[in-house]
Design a protein around this motif. Structure first.
Motif, PDB file in Angstrom:
ATOM      1  N   TYR A  48      81.302 -47.099 -39.334  1.00 17.76           N
ATOM      2  CA  TYR A  48      80.661 -46.953 -38.028  1.00 17.76           C
ATOM      3  C   TYR A  48      79.199 -46.567 -38.222  1.00 17.76           C
ATOM      4  O   TYR A  48      78.846 -45.934 -39.221  1.00 17.76           O
ATOM      5  CB  TYR A  48      81.335 -45.829 -37.222  1.00 17.76           C
ATOM      6  CG  TYR A  48      82.699 -46.185 -36.700  1.00 17.76           C
ATOM      7  CD1 TYR A  48      82.844 -46.805 -35.464  1.00 17.76           C
ATOM      8  CD2 TYR A  48      83.842 -45.898 -37.430  1.00 17.76           C
ATOM      9  CE1 TYR A  48      84.101 -47.120 -34.977  1.00 17.76           C
ATOM     10  CE2 TYR A  48      85.099 -46.220 -36.947  1.00 17.76           C
ATOM     11  CZ  TYR A  48      85.218 -46.834 -35.717  1.00 17.76           C
ATOM     12  OH  TYR A  48      86.458 -47.159 -35.235  1.00 17.76           O
ATOM     13  N   LYS A  53      79.217 -47.072 -33.301  1.00 20.03           N
ATOM     14  CA  LYS A  53      79.589 -48.488 -33.160  1.00 20.03           C
ATOM     15  C   LYS A  53      80.155 -49.005 -34.480  1.00 20.03           C
ATOM     16  O   LYS A  53      79.684 -48.650 -35.558  1.00 20.03           O
ATOM     17  CB  LYS A  53      78.362 -49.313 -32.769  1.00 20.03           C
ATOM     18  CG  LYS A  53      77.801 -48.936 -31.424  1.00 20.03           C
ATOM     19  CD  LYS A  53      76.574 -49.769 -31.122  1.00 20.03           C
ATOM     20  CE  LYS A  53      75.974 -49.339 -29.800  1.00 20.03           C
ATOM     21  NZ  LYS A  53      74.717 -50.034 -29.527  1.00 20.03           N
ATOM     22  N   LYS A  54      81.148 -49.894 -34.380  1.00 17.16           N
ATOM     23  CA  LYS A  54      81.705 -50.520 -35.575  1.00 17.16           C
ATOM     24  C   LYS A  54      80.658 -51.468 -36.161  1.00 17.16           C
ATOM     25  O   LYS A  54      79.935 -52.124 -35.427  1.00 17.16           O
ATOM     26  CB  LYS A  54      82.963 -51.308 -35.237  1.00 17.16           C
ATOM     27  CG  LYS A  54      84.109 -50.445 -34.813  1.00 17.16           C
ATOM     28  CD  LYS A  54      85.300 -51.281 -34.452  1.00 17.16           C
ATOM     29  CE  LYS A  54      86.326 -50.392 -33.792  1.00 17.16           C
ATOM     30  NZ  LYS A  54      87.228 -51.135 -32.960  1.00 17.16           N
TER      31      LYS A  54
END
Length: 91
Positions: A48, A53-54
């Motif tokens: 992440y 966020k990925k």
């Protein structure tokens, strides 16, 4: 193009053929058959960004043995190492 789904299992959840079938069925029912992954692969961690966020592009780059820019933006950069040379992706 083949779709690969990496899953981080919750504590106590076992990776089984039944679980893979359940995941694929849920995707097929809730989206379309073309979204069903060719492979479902368990991993210990998912990388992440610091903002949460990925980072799919970085994983893609690692899988294809391409450089990953800006590792400093990752909250857990060591997670990328988990995706290098996965035997499940060799076939």
């Amino acid at each position: 193009m083949r779709i690969i789904l990496f899953v981080k299992l919750a504590p106590g959840v076992q990776y089984t053929d039944a679980l893979v079938k359940k995941i694929k069925t849920a995707i097929r029912v809730n989206t379309t058959p073309r979204h069903v992954p060719a492979k479902v692969i368990p991993v210990a961690d998912i990388p992440y960004t610091i903002s949460g966020k990925k980072v799919e592009l970085a994983v893609r780059n690692i899988i294809h043995r391409e450089p990953v820019d800006n590792r400093d933006a990752l909250a857990n950069p060591s997670a990328l190492e988990l995706y290098q040379d996965l035997p499940e992706l060799q076939s």
